[in-house]
Design an enzyme around this catalytic site. Structure first.
Site: not given
Ligand code: DGT
Length: 229
Positions: A103-104
């Site tokens: 995530e990210r």
């Protein structure tokens, strides 16, 4: 440990691959990144690394996320510096499975830094120090990303989702702020005019309801699992 292992893995699998095919999921606050990651948790060839937001909420007992929202001019530098560290830890973590979905990334921190720069919440010298760390790390460590999945979601939709989720630190987050963060993500990954784009980008329409998003995720899964490093 700073790096929770989300799945039990068998070491033998890592012999099959020289490194993981790494996917970073990007998009605005509330764009559906967590739902995307959850979808991939069921595949036993993939390590899923969710964003370390819980770490940011408890740094030796201090909630840095809360401090950053309460008084960004005072705490933004500290917060961005810790975001960079926790992201680098995830990039350099090499789990023994052929696929890794994060995530990210260390790169998305720059979107928030850019926004703080535009809002004059960081001084020039703070931006310079963060940027020098970023440049040094990206040039001297192995941060290979093979694919970026950009969940492109309209600010009004993410605003609604954020309100429903009601994370208490995000009380003060306005639609205007989400528009700014959306525009910067768009400049970076959609128009590709802002920063270097570190990998090919797959744009998904994040405005769809959950049922239709699952269909998008399944298409995406086939594209990811068919790609070679
Ligand atoms: P999702 O699953 O798409 O709904 O995503 P979220 O909202 O769970 O996760 P994310 O990364 O968009 O945001 C978590 C919180 O952390 C949110 O309040 C925004 C904040 N955040 C994340 N990265 C940064 C950063 O680099 N700088 C700043 N200022 N805030 C950040």
């Amino acid at each position: 440990s700073l790096i929770p292992v989300f799945q039990k893995t068998t070491a033998s699998l890592c012999n099959l691959c020289k490194r993981q095919f790494t996917v970073c999921v990007e998009g605005n606050i509330g764009s559906g990144k967590t739902t995307f990651l959850s979808h991939f948790k069921k595949f036993n060839n993939t390590t899923v690394l969710q964003e370390p937001v819980d770490l940011w909420r408890d740094v030796g007992g201090t909630n840095l996320l809360k401090l950053m929202y309460e008084d960004p001019a005072r705490h933004a530098f500290l917060f961005q510096s810790y975001v960079q560290l926790t992201m680098l830890q995830r990039h350099t973590y090499k789990p023994p499975l052929p696929y890794k979905i994060m995530e990210r990334s260390v790169h998305s921190g720059r979107c928030f830094i850019e926004n703080m720069k535009r809002a004059k919440l960081l001084s020039n010298v703070e931006i310079m120090v963060l940027n020098d760390w970023y440049e040094w790390c990206t040039q001297n460590t192995n941060l290979e990303i093979d694919l970026i999945v950009y969940l492109r979601t309209s600010p009004t939709v993410v605003y609604q989702r954020m309100k429903e989720r009601a994370r208490k630190e995000e009380n003060s987050v306005s639609l205007e702020y989400l528009k700014q963060i959306h525009d910067i993500h768009d400049e970076w990954l959609y128009h590709q005019t802002l920063f270097t784009v570190p990998a090919p980008v797959l744009v998904l329409d994040g405005n769809k309801n959950l049922k239709d998003m699952i269909i998008e995720f399944e298409n995406c899964k086939n594209q990811i699992f068919n790609r070679k490093i």
